[in-house]
Design an enzyme around this catalytic site. Structure first.
Site, short mmCIF file in Angstrom:
data_model
loop_
_atom_site.label_atom_id
_atom_site.label_comp_id
_atom_site.label_asym_id
_atom_site.label_seq_id
_atom_site.Cartn_x
_atom_site.Cartn_y
_atom_site.Cartn_z
N GLU A 168 0.87 -1.16 0.00
CA GLU A 168 0.00 0.00 0.00
C GLU A 168 0.90 1.21 0.00
O GLU A 168 1.85 1.28 0.79
CB GLU A 168 -0.90 0.01 1.25
CG GLU A 168 -2.07 0.98 1.16
CD GLU A 168 -1.64 2.44 1.08
OE1 GLU A 168 -2.32 3.23 0.41
OE2 GLU A 168 -0.61 2.80 1.67
N CYS A 204 -5.83 4.77 5.93
CA CYS A 204 -5.55 3.57 5.15
C CYS A 204 -6.77 2.72 4.90
O CYS A 204 -7.53 2.41 5.81
CB CYS A 204 -4.50 2.73 5.85
SG CYS A 204 -4.09 1.28 4.87
N CYS A 234 -5.59 -1.51 5.93
CA CYS A 234 -5.80 -1.90 7.33
C CYS A 234 -6.99 -1.11 7.88
O CYS A 234 -7.01 -0.76 9.06
CB CYS A 234 -4.55 -1.68 8.16
SG CYS A 234 -4.05 0.03 8.33
N HIS A 242 -7.17 2.31 12.54
CA HIS A 242 -6.97 3.69 13.00
C HIS A 242 -8.22 4.20 13.70
O HIS A 242 -8.13 4.97 14.66
CB HIS A 242 -6.60 4.59 11.84
CG HIS A 242 -5.23 4.33 11.30
ND1 HIS A 242 -4.09 4.70 11.96
CD2 HIS A 242 -4.81 3.69 10.18
CE1 HIS A 242 -3.03 4.31 11.27
NE2 HIS A 242 -3.45 3.69 10.18
N ARG A 265 -0.04 -4.66 10.89
CA ARG A 265 1.38 -4.44 10.63
C ARG A 265 2.18 -4.10 11.88
O ARG A 265 3.38 -3.89 11.80
CB ARG A 265 1.56 -3.36 9.57
CG ARG A 265 1.18 -3.86 8.19
CD ARG A 265 0.79 -2.76 7.23
NE ARG A 265 0.15 -3.34 6.06
CZ ARG A 265 -1.10 -3.81 6.05
NH1 ARG A 265 -1.86 -3.75 7.14
NH2 ARG A 265 -1.60 -4.35 4.96
N SER A 310 3.97 1.01 10.27
CA SER A 310 4.91 1.16 9.16
C SER A 310 5.82 2.37 9.36
O SER A 310 6.87 2.45 8.72
CB SER A 310 4.17 1.24 7.83
OG SER A 310 3.49 0.03 7.59
N CYS A 330 2.87 -0.47 4.47
CA CYS A 330 1.73 0.42 4.20
C CYS A 330 2.21 1.84 4.41
O CYS A 330 2.40 2.29 5.53
CB CYS A 330 0.56 0.11 5.10
SG CYS A 330 -0.75 1.28 4.75
N CYS A 347 -0.31 4.66 5.57
CA CYS A 347 -0.34 4.59 7.03
C CYS A 347 0.86 5.31 7.61
O CYS A 347 0.74 6.18 8.47
CB CYS A 347 -0.27 3.14 7.49
SG CYS A 347 -1.87 2.41 7.81
N1 NFV Z 1 1.28 0.43 9.02
C1 NFV Z 1 0.10 0.34 8.98
FE1 NFV Z 1 -1.62 0.13 8.82
C2 NFV Z 1 -1.65 -1.47 9.47
N2 NFV Z 1 -1.64 -2.59 9.76
C3 NFV Z 1 -1.86 0.81 10.48
O1 NFV Z 1 -1.97 1.21 11.57
O2 NFV Z 1 -1.72 -0.44 7.06
NI1 NFV Z 1 -2.44 0.53 6.15
#
Ligand code: NFV
Ligand code: HEM
Ligand code: HEM
Ligand code: SF4
Ligand code: SF4
Ligand code: F3S
Ligand SMILES: [Mg+2]
Lengths: 371, 558, 239
Positions: B14, B61, B64, B68, B485, B508, B552, B555
Site C-alpha cells: 500500500e 488507510c 488496514c 486507526h 502491521r 509502518s 503500508c 499509514c
Molecule cells: N502500518 C500500517 Fe496500517 C496497518 N496494519 C496501520 O496502523 O496499514 Ni495501512
C-alpha cells in the site's frame, strides 16, 4: 504474443462457467444498471464479442481503499472475473512487476493502446509546491497523471479522493489536494463518488463502459446517474420512521434498539446521493444506517468540512463545535431583543425630552404673548 | 564496485515507497527507504470534534481499514475516562479479528506470494501431482485434478491472450524462484481462491459497522444496537451470519493459508530463514482485551518490548511516558520548532511540512539530508521492529501459553530452530501463525457475545460523556492498539471541546522510517543489509524482504 | 369620507400609500413566513417522540414537511406577485424605491441612522412611503427571499416528483451540494426571524414617535403625513 484477445464470454467458458451462468451474470449486471431486458441482451452480446479492455489504474494521493473496495465486488462471479474482463495493465497494488519493470508496463500500454485504454485514477493530486507531496518513480503525481491522460479514451475518477479531494483536501488542505476533473480537461470523465464507492457500483461502471462502449449517463457533477441519482434518504428503509417523526435520541437508546430514524444523530442521508440504501454494501449485507450509524455523507463533495458528523447541520465557523445555526440564531435573537428594549427606553427618554422641549416652547410662546 | 539501484515504485504494497540500495559483490551494503507521499492528516485534524476523529484517521488507510478508527476512539475514551460496555469490546474485537484474517490472507496471496510463486512456471505443472500435494497437506475439498487443470488452462489462455495484465513484466524465470511447477500451480489456484474468500470475511465489518472498507466506529462503544426481538438491530439472523463467516474463515485459514505457508516456506527455509533479520528489538502494545481496555493483563496479545533478541526478558511499555516513545525528524521532511535533533513525545508532537528534497523529476534523493515523509519513532532511543513477529516474540517473552504453543507448532512444522524466526521467512511465518490464533480467538469472542446477550446484557454504548459539555476544559489521552502491521497508537490532546493536537505513530512508521539523528537504521533499512542480489536488474530479493513487513506507506506517513 | 377626520388637525395630511394588493401581499407573506419558520424549525430539530408505535400509525413529521412545502409555494408565488406589482403599482411600491441607486437614498439612510437608530439628532425624520433605510432593508430581505426560494425549491427538487421544483435543481451544486443549501436555507430562517423582530418594533416605534399611523397603514393603506406651514392639509389618493 499478439494473438487475438479472447472475449469475456470465451474466458468464462474456459473457466468452466456455463452459458446459463453467463446470462445470469449479465442479467444481474443489467439489474444494477437498471436496464430493460433488451439492455441485458446488449450486455450479453458485448461481453461475448469484445476483447479485454486495457486499463491503467493510477495510485496518487489516496488510502487504497478504493482498490480494496473494488476487489470486494461480488455479483455473481467475483473479483477474478472483474480482473479478467479488463486487462489491468498497471496498478501498483496488485501488479507483479516493480520499479523499472512496473514503469515499463505503464509505458507499454500508453504506447501500444494509445487512445484505447481507460485511465482509472485513485487519489487526488497535490498541487502545492510543484507537486512534491506525491512522487512516483521520481516524478510528481501531476506529471504522471498528465502523461497517462494524454492517450486515454476516458477517465474514471474513483472515490471521493479523485472526485473531490476527500480527507486530504479538508481544511486547511496542507498539500493543495485537487480532484482530477479540475486538472484534466477535454476527456470524458466519470466521478464514481464515495469513500470508498460501493464495490458493485465500481464494477457496474466498468461493465457499463465495456458493454456499451461508452461512458454511462452522468449528472451535472459527472456522477453516473445509475448510481447517484437518489439520495440515501429516498431509498432508506428507515424512512417511514422519519415521516412518522420517530427518531433515535442517543446511541443505543430504546429508539435505537427499535431501529428508528437517525436524523437527530446527524444523519446526512437527506443530503447525500449514493446507492447505499438500494445496493447496500458487500453484496447487499448492510449499510451504515442499517448498522446503527448515521450517514456521514461520504459521497458528497466537502463532506469532511460539513461536520461535525453527529450534528444535523454543519457547525458554525468560529463559534466552537456545538454552535449550530440555531444556537447562533437564538443568541442573535436574544441580542436583538435586548437592543430593541434598550432602544425603546432611549426612545422614551427622547420623546420625553421632545415633549418637555415642546412644553417649554409653548410656555415661551405664552410668555412672549404676555409681553 | 558499489552499485546504487532504485526501486520506485515498490509495488504490491500500500502506498508510495521508494527503496535505494547499494550493492557490492552481490550483496546489499546499505539501503534507504523513503515514503514519497504525504497528506497532512495531523494538521487537518486540529480544531475538529474529537468524536469525529475516528472517521478522518480511518481514511489514513483502506488496507488496514478500521485499525486507526479503533486507536482513535480509544484515545478519546482514554482522555475522557470513558469505559465502554463489555459487548462493545467484544464487537470491536470481532472486527479486529476479521480485519487481521482478511489483511493477512490478502497480503500472503496477493501482495507477497508472487515473490515466491512463479506464475508462468505453473503451466509446466502436472495437475495430478498438484492434486496429490494438495491432498497430502490439507483437507480442503477443492483439490481435485480437474480443479487444478481448470486453473492451469485458465492461466494458459490468459498468457496466450498476450494481455498479461497485472502479471506483465514480473520476474518470471528468475533463478531465485525455487518451487516446483506443481507447487506454483497450487499457489496460483489459491491466489484466485483467496480473492474470492477475502470479500466474505469483511462482511463481519459490514454487519457491525455498516460497510467495508471503512466501517463505522463510535466514541463510547459501537454504533450497532443489539435487540434480539427486532429486525432493525443485531438479532439472531445477524449473529448467525457473523458466526458462519467466522467459522468459514477459520476453515480457510487452517485448510488453505497455513498449509500453503508451510509448504512454500519449506522450499525457501534453507536460505531465507537466515536473511533479512534486521533489528534485534521488538515492540508490541498488545491488544484484544478480554476484561476491558484498562486491564492489560487480560489482553490476548501481551504488551512489552524485547531487546537484543533476548526472549527471557520483557520490558514494560508506557505510552504516556515522555521518555519512551519519541519521534525524530532529522531525515524527514518536517520542521520542529526546537530544531531537527531532538525527539518529541507525541503529545508534544509537531507536524510542519518542510520539503528539502530535489525537485521532480529526480534520479536520486539526497540521503545525507532529509529523504522521507515518514518521521522516525524510537523507544527509549532504540529502533524497534513491530508487526506479527514482534507480537509473537513479545508474547513468547511474556510467557503467554497460547503464543508459545503456536510458535512451537510453527517451528516444528518447518523443522526449524528458534533463530529462524529472526528473518524474512520468520516474519512471513509469524503472520500466518498469528492468523491461526486469531481465527480461534474470534470464535471465543463470538461465544462470549452470545453468552452476554443470553444473560440479558445488550448494552453497546456508554453515553455519559457523549455531550462535550461534560468534558474537562483540557484532557489528553493515548489509544494503543495492534494493527496487522504492528504497534499502532494515537495521541490526542483536547482543549475546549476541540482537538488541540493529534499525533499518530503507525506500525509502518516504525519499520519503514529513515535514520535517526544517531544514524541508526530502522527495520526496513537494516533488514536489507547483507541480502544477496543475484541480478541487480531484477532485484526480487529486495521485494521479498520488504514485502515480509507488509508495507503500508499511506499509514506510515498519513 | 375619512378626509373629514383629518380636518381636526390641520397639520396632517392623509396619503393613500399601500394599495390593497400590497396589503394582501404583506399579510400573506407574513403568515407564510410564520408558518415556514415554525415548520422549518421543526424540520431542522424535530421533537423526538419515545413511542413503541409502528411507523405506519403516524405521519406527523411528514405532515409538518407537507405544510412547509405548501407554505413554500404560497410564499414563492406571493413574492412573484409582489415583484410584478413593483412594476405596475403606485409610486410607493415601485421597484426603484427599494434599490439604493440614487445619492438621495444613501443620504436618507444616513439620516435615519442618525435620527432613529443612534438617536444622535432630535426630531422626527419623515417620508411618505418607506423611509430610505427601511426600503434598503426590504431590498435585502427580498434578496434573501430569492435565496430562500432557490435553496428551498432546489432541495425540494430531489424529493418532489413535480416538474416545478426541478427548475431550481441547478442551484444546489453551485453552493456545494444539498447540505450546504440546507445550511444556507436554515440560516436564512434566522435572518427572517431577526428581521421580523426589528421590523415590527420599528413599525410601532415610528408610529409612536411620528404619530403617522404607519402600523395601520398596512391594514387600511392610509398614512398621516405632517404638512409644513406652506402646505395645506390635503389628501393624496393614488388608488
Ligand atoms: N502500518 C500500517 Fe496500517 C496497518 N496494519 C496501520 O496502523 O496499514 Ni495501512
Ligand atoms: C421564509 C421562508 C422559509 C423558511 C424560514 C424556511 C425554513 C426552513 C428550515 C428552518 C428548514 C430546516 C432546515 C434544516 O435544518 O434541515 C427548512 C427545510 C426545508 N425547506 Fe424551507 N423555509 C422557507 C421557505 C421554503 C420554500 C419557499 C421552500 C420551497 C419549497 C422550502 C423548502 C424546504 C425544503 C425542501 C426543506 C427540507 C425539508 C426536508 O428535509 O424534508 N422552504 N426550511
Ligand atoms: C405585526 C406585524 C407586522 C406589522 C404591523 C407590519 C407592518 C408593516 C408596515 C406598516 C409596513 C410598511 C412599512 C413602511 O412604510 O416602512 C410593512 C412593510 C413590510 N413588511 Fe411588515 N409588518 C408586520 C409583520 C411583518 C412580517 C412578519 C414580515 C415578514 C418577515 C413583514 C415583511 C414586510 C415587508 C417585506 C415589507 C415591505 C412591504 C413592501 O413594500 O412590499 N412584515 N410592514
Ligand atoms: S476516496 Fe476515501 S476510500 Fe477512496 S482512497 Fe480516498 S480516502 Fe480512501
Ligand atoms: S436514517 Fe437518515 S437516511 Fe434514513 S430516513 Fe432517517 S434521516 Fe433519512
Ligand atoms: S456515509 Fe457513505 S456509505 Fe452510504 S450511507 Fe452515507 S453515503
Ligand atoms: Mg505521525
Amino acid at each position: 504474443m499478439t494473438k487475438k484477445r479472447p472475449t469475456v464470454y470465451e474466458e468464462l467458458q474456459e473457466k468452466g462457467y456455463s452459458r446459463r451462468e453467463f446470462i445470469t451474470f449479465c442479467g444481474l449486471m443489467g439489474a444494477w444498471l437498471g436496464l430493460e431486458a433488451s439492455g441485458v441482451t446488449q450486455i450479453v452480446k458485448a461481453l461475448e464479442t469484445k476483447p479485454r479492455l486495457p486499463v491503467i489504474w493510477l495510485h496518487l494521493q489516496e488510502c487504497t481503499c478504493c482498490s480494496e473496495s473494488f476487489i470486494r465486488s461480488s455479483h455473481p462471479i467475483v473479483g477474478d472475473i472483474v480482473l479478467d474482463k479488463i486487462s489491468l495493465d498497471y496498478t501498483e497494488t496488485l501488479m507483479a512487476a516493480a520499479g523499472h519493470q512496473a514503469e515499463k508496463s505503464l509505458h507499454d500500454t500508453m504506447k501500444n493502446h494509445k487512445g484505447e485504454y481507460i485511465l482509472m485514477v485513485e487519489g487526488s493530486i497535490p498541487t502545492k509546491e510543484d507537486g512534491i507531496y506525491c512522487c512516483i518513480g521520481g516524478k510528481s503525481a501531476y506529471e504522471v497523471l498528465k502523461e497517462a491522460a494524454t492517450g486515454a479514451k476516458a477517465i474514471v475518477a474513483w472515490g471521493n479522493c479523485a472526485s473531490s479531494g476527500c480527507v486530504q483536501a479538508a481544511e486547511p488542505n496542507p498539500t493543495g489536494a485537487t480532484p482530477i476533473h479540475k486538472l484534466v480537461h477535454g476527456k470524458p470523465l466519470i466521478n464514481v463518488q464515495g469513500c470508498p464507492p460501493i464495490a458493485e457500483v465500481m464494477a457496474g461502471v466498468v461493465v457499463h463502459i465495456l458493454t456499451f462502449g461508452r461512458i454511462p449517463a452522468l449528472d451535472s457533477l459527472n456522477r453516473p446517474k445509475a448510481f447517484y441519482s437518489r439520495r440515501v434518504h429516498d431509498t432508506c428503509y428507515r424512512r417511514p420512521n422519519y415521516d412518522a417523526g420517530l427518531f433515535v435520541q442517543t446511541f443505543d437508546d430504546e429508539n435505537a434498539k427499535r431501529g428508528y430514524c437517525l436524523y437527530k444523530m446527524g444523519c446526512k442521508g437527506p443530503n447525500t446521493y449514493n446507492s447505499c440504501g438500494v445496493i447496500r454494501w458487500n453484496n447487499g449485507v448492510s449499510f451504515p444506517i442499517q448498522s446503527g450509524h448515521p450517514c456521514i455523507g461520504c459521497s458528497e463533495e466537502n463532506f469532511w468540512d460539513n461536520g461535525p458528523f453527529y450534528e444535523h447541520l454543519k457547525s458554525f465557523p468560529g463559534f466552537g463545535i456545538e454552535s449550530t445555526a440555531d444556537k447562533v440564531g437564538l443568541g442573535l435573537g436574544v441580542a436583538t431583543g435586548a437592543a430593541i428594549t434598550a432602544h425603546a427606553v432611549a426612545t422614551n427618554i427622547r420623546k420625553r425630552k421632545l415633549i418637555n422641549k415642546g412644553l417649554k416652547e409653548i410656555e415661551k410662546e405664552k410668555e412672549n404673548a404676555k409681553e | 564496485m558499489a552499485n546504487r539501484i532504485v526501486i520506485d515504485p515498490i509495488t504490491r504494497i500500500e502506498g508510495h515507497l521508494r527503496v535505494e540500495a547499494e550493492i557490492k559483490d552481490g550483496k546489499i551494503v546499505d539501503a534507504w527507504s523513503s515514503g514519497t507521499m504525504v497528506r497532512g492528516l495531523e494538521i487537518i485534524l486540529k480544531n475538529r470534534d474529537p468524536r469525529d476523529a475516528w472517521a478522518f484517521v480511518e481514511r489514513v488507510c483502506g488496507v488496514c481499514t478500521t485499525v486507526h478508527a479503533l486507536a482513535s476512539v480509544r484515545s478519546v475514551e482514554n482522555a475522557l475516562g470513558i469505559v465502554i460496555p463489555p459487548n462493545a469490546d467484544l464487537i470491536r474485537n470481532l472486527m479486529f479479528c476479521a480485519q487481521y484474517m482478511q489483511d493477512h490472507v490478502v497480503h500472503f496471496y496477493h501482495l507477497h506470494a508472487l515473490d515466491w510463486v512463479d506464475v508462468v512456471s505453473c503451466l509446466k505443472a502436472d495437475p495430478k501431482a498438484t492434486a496429490e500435494i494438495a491432498q497430502s497437506i490439507s483437507n480442503w475439498p477443492k483439490s481435485s485434478i480437474g480443479y487444478f487443470s481448470d486453473i492451469q488452462n485458465r492461466v494458459k489462455s490468459f498468457v496466450e491472450s498476450g494481455q498479461l495484465g497485472i502479471f506483465a513484466n514480473g520476474y518470471w524465470g528468475h533463478k531465485a524462484y525455487k518451487l516446483p511447477p506443481e507447487v506454483n500451480l497450487l499457489g496460483v489456484a489459491h491466489y484466485l481462491e483467496a480473492l474470492v474468500w477475502q470479500k466474505e470475511i469483511v462482511k463481519v465489518h459490514t454487519i457491525f459497522g455498516g460497510k467495508n472498507p471503512h466501517p463505522n466506529y463510535l466514541v463510547g462503544g459501537v454504533p450497532c444496537s443489539i435487540n434480539i426481538d427486532e429486525n432493525n438491530a443485531l438479532n439472531a439472523e445477524r449473529l448467525a451470519f457473523v458466526g458462519k463467516l467466522l467459522r468459514d474463515a477459520k476453515t480457510f485459514v487452517e485448510q488453505v493459508y497455513i498449509p500453503d505457508l508451510v509448504a512454500i516456506a519449506g522450499f525457501y527455509k534453507s536460505d531465507w530463514a537466515a536473511i533479512g533479520g534486521g533489528l534485534p528489538n521488538y515492540l508490541a502494545y498488545g491488544d484484544l482485551p478480554t476484561n476491558g481496555f484498562n486491564d492489560v493483563s487480560g489482553f490476548k496479545f501481551p504488551r512489552g518490548t524485547v531487546l537484543g533478541r533476548n526472549l527471557n526478558e520483557l520490558h514494560e511499555v508506557d505510552g504516556t511516558d515522555a521518555n519512551q516513545v519519541q519521534e525524530f525528524i532529522k531525515h524527514s521532511w518536517y520542521r520542529y520548532s526546537d530544531g531537527d535533533e531532538k525527539g518529541h513525545h507525541p503529545w508534544e508532537g509537531e507536524t510542519e511540512l518542510n520539503y528539502t528534497g530535489p525537485k521532480p523529476p529526480y534520479e536520486h534523493l539526497n540521503m545525507e539530508n532529509k529523504y522521507s515523509w515518514l518521521k522516525t519513532p524510537r523507544w527509549k532511543g532504540n529502533p524497534m521492529e513491530v508487526g506479527p513477529l514482534a507480537r509473537l516474540l513479545v508474547g513468547y517473552a511474556a510467557g503467554n501459553e497460547e503464543i508459545r504453543d503456536v510458535v512451537h507448532y510453527g517451528l516444528k512444522a518447518l523443522d526449524a530452530p528458534v533463530e529462524a524466526l529472526f528473518s524474512t521467512l520468520g516474519r512471513t511465518a509469524a503472520r500466518g501463525l498469528e492468523t491461526k490464533l486469531i481465527a480461534g480467538w474470534s470464535l471465543e469472542f463470538f461465544d462470549q457475545l452470545l453468552q452476554n446477550i443470553k444473560n440479558g446484557d445488550t448494552s453497546t454504548f456508554n453515553g455519559e460523556k457523549w455531550n462535550p459539555k461534560s468534558w474537562p476544559a483540557e484532557a489528553k489521552g493515548v489509544g494503543l492498539s495492534e494493527a496487522p502491521r504492528g504497534a499502532l497508537a494515537h495521541w490526542i490532546k483536547i482543549k475546549n471541546e476541540k482537538i488541540e493536537n493529534y499525533q499518530l505513530v503507525v506500525p509502518s512508521t516504525w519499520n519503514a522510517s529513515p535514520r535517526d539523528p544517531e544514524n541508526q537504521r530502522s527495520a526496513y533499512e537494516s533488514s536489507l543489509i547483507g541480502t544477496p542480489i543475484a541480478d541487480p536488474e531484477n532485484p526480487l530479493e529486495i521485494l521479498r524482504t520488504i514485502h515480509s513487513f507488509d508495507p503500508c506507506i499511506a499509514c506510515a506517513v498519513h | 369620507m375619512e378626509q373629514n377626520i383629518l380636518k381636526l388637525d390641520p397639520k396632517l395630511k392623509l396619503v393613500y400609500v399601500w394599495q390593497q394588493p400590497v396589503r394582501i401581499y404583506h399579510w400573506t407573506n407574513a403568515l407564510a413566513i410564520l408558518v415556514l419558520c415554525l415548520t422549518g424549525y421543526l424540520i431542522g430539530a424535530p421533537l423526538a417522540i419515545q413511542s413503541g408505535a409502528e411507523a405506519s400509525y403516524s405521519y406527523w413529521f411528514g405532515i409538518v414537511r407537507f405544510i412547509h412545502f405548501v407554505a413554500g409555494y404560497v410564499f414563492f408565488f406571493n413574492f412573484i406577485f409582489r415583484i410584478y406589482w413593483g412594476f405596475v403599482g403606485n409610486e410607493y411600491s415601485r421597484w426603484n424605491n427599494y434599490i439604493p441607486l440614487k445619492k438621495k437614498q444613501w443620504k436618507g439612510i444616513l439620516e435615519v441612522l442618525k435620527i432613529d437608530i443612534f438617536q444622535l439628532k432630535l426630531g422626527p425624520y419623515e417620508t411618505v412611503g418607506h423611509n430610505a433605510l427601511a426600503s434598503t432593508t426590504y431590498f435585502i430581505t427580498f434578496i434573501a427571499f430569492v435565496f430562500q426560494c432557490l435553496t428551498g425549491f432546489g432541495m425540494y427538487a430531489a424529493m418532489s416528483p413535480s416538474w416545478f421544483p426541478k427548475l431550481f435543481a441547478w442551484f444546489v451544486p453551485l453552493v456545494g451540494g444539498d447540505l450546504a443549501a440546507r445550511h444556507i436555507h436554515h440560516l436564512l430562517m434566522w435572518v427572517f426571524i431577526l428581521f421580523a423582530m426589528i421590523h415590527i418594533y420599528l413599525v410601532f416605534y415610528h408610529d409612536f414617535i411620528e404619530r403617522n399611523g404607519v402600523t395601520s397603514s398596512m391594514i387600511g393603506g392610509w398614512k398621516f403625513i405632517e404638512v409644513h406651514d406652506d402646505e395645506k392639509g390635503e389628501v393624496k389618493d393614488e388608488r
